[in-house]
Scaffold this active site. Sequence first.
Site, short mmCIF file in Angstrom:
data_model
loop_
_atom_site.label_atom_id
_atom_site.label_comp_id
_atom_site.label_asym_id
_atom_site.label_seq_id
_atom_site.Cartn_x
_atom_site.Cartn_y
_atom_site.Cartn_z
N ASP A 150 -36.28 48.73 47.01
CA ASP A 150 -35.27 47.67 47.10
C ASP A 150 -34.15 47.90 46.09
O ASP A 150 -33.70 46.98 45.40
CB ASP A 150 -35.91 46.30 46.89
CG ASP A 150 -35.04 45.16 47.41
OD1 ASP A 150 -34.19 45.42 48.29
OD2 ASP A 150 -35.20 44.02 46.95
N ASP A 152 -31.01 47.79 45.47
CA ASP A 152 -29.68 47.29 45.82
C ASP A 152 -28.66 47.61 44.72
O ASP A 152 -29.01 47.76 43.56
CB ASP A 152 -29.72 45.76 46.00
CG ASP A 152 -30.71 45.31 47.05
OD1 ASP A 152 -30.76 45.95 48.11
OD2 ASP A 152 -31.43 44.32 46.80
N GLU A 187 -30.15 50.91 49.99
CA GLU A 187 -30.35 49.49 50.26
C GLU A 187 -28.99 48.78 50.29
O GLU A 187 -27.96 49.40 50.50
CB GLU A 187 -31.29 48.89 49.21
CG GLU A 187 -32.76 49.03 49.59
CD GLU A 187 -33.11 48.29 50.87
OE1 GLU A 187 -32.99 47.06 50.90
OE2 GLU A 187 -33.50 48.96 51.84
N ASP A 191 -27.00 41.58 48.09
CA ASP A 191 -27.97 40.67 48.69
C ASP A 191 -28.01 39.37 47.89
O ASP A 191 -28.14 39.39 46.66
CB ASP A 191 -29.37 41.28 48.70
CG ASP A 191 -29.63 42.15 49.92
OD1 ASP A 191 -28.75 42.24 50.79
OD2 ASP A 191 -30.73 42.75 49.99
N ARG A 239 -24.63 43.50 58.74
CA ARG A 239 -24.90 42.50 57.70
C ARG A 239 -23.64 42.17 56.90
O ARG A 239 -23.55 42.44 55.71
CB ARG A 239 -26.03 42.94 56.77
CG ARG A 239 -27.33 43.18 57.49
CD ARG A 239 -28.48 43.48 56.54
NE ARG A 239 -29.73 43.70 57.26
CZ ARG A 239 -30.90 43.93 56.68
NH1 ARG A 239 -30.98 43.97 55.36
NH2 ARG A 239 -31.99 44.13 57.40
#
Length: 374
Positions: A150, A152, A187, A191, A239
């Site tokens: 993950d 990011d 990633e 987010d 996204r």
Amino acid sequence: MKYLLPTAAAGLLLLAAQPAMAANTGGYATTDGGEVSGAVKKTARSMKEIVDIIEAAQVDSKGKKVKGGAYPLIITYSGNEDSLIKAAEKNICGQWSKDARGVQIKEFTKGITIQGTNGSSANFGVWIVNSSNVVVRNMRFGYMPGGAQDGDAIRIDNSPNVWIDHNEIFAKNFECKGTPDNDTTFESAVDIKKGSTNVTVSYNYIHGIKKVGLSGASNTDTGRNLTYHHNIYRDVNSRLPLQRGGLVHAYNNLYDGITGSGFNVRQKGIALIESNWFENALNPVTARNDSSNFGTWELRNNNITSPSDFAKYKITWGKPSSPHINADNWKSTGKFPSISYKYTPVSAQCVKDKLANYAGVGKNLAVLTAANCK
């Protein structure tokens, strides 16, 4: 790097005790970050130095941890990791399995600003956890390692009142076989999830990213207010954001080269999509992969005004086998509620013509106003 997060309830209790600040971010965030009375200013030349500075600001003179942080912080980052970024660019499919690298801002509510100098660069992310009053500006993030962990570029978990402004985030919009779903090695760019709310994402240049950003981690993580304004998105897959519930106000953004889908409004979320410029885009506004809990959108003053504009701006639509709604009639499906902050959007044409002079790093945090559109 792996971290254990406190429970969301504990984090929210910590945050609720902190006073609000009042910057004009052009969106739901109202934070000045560390730009407040009593702030301590530090300079960091590496990721480790940033980590050390933050850790030192979380204890008092006797080494005892101070709830929310001992003092506000302004960290100027002057490091350069271009060599790591260039190496990653030459080995795109080797990044997924590497260890994620990042600075974690955890349980810090006094106020913190991390701002890059012109010419600085980072092959590490900034992960904001159970914190508030955070600003990240003028940082250049490239080719993050550790997609499997993950990794990011920017992650905001259980953290209200955050401003992400005038950054550049980039990688390669590419799928590497062998990763889950033949996914890319990288990633997300930004987010925002796990109860985070009142976040403004502004004047960023985001390019070459496959999964740009989440608004919500799951179908139960749905309550948030987010603003995206004056960002440039080029050669991105999807996204923009993936919105699970809540409110998203997106104005004066430029979307050029969407290869999968843009706004994906799910779980009864509501999006106001206002005065943006779209071109070379597949499924720029849609609701999909969400059974029947589709969200709604209000389309206002964008460069596209009707389906007759699709060919001119190279807008195309796909129809997945699962239930979905596309904005292929370019009509609003809902009404956005009243907005709590003041903002003055410029025209979509001005966004197309002028925004590149203002978005991203090295622009001295300049902003685009109507006076600049002449």
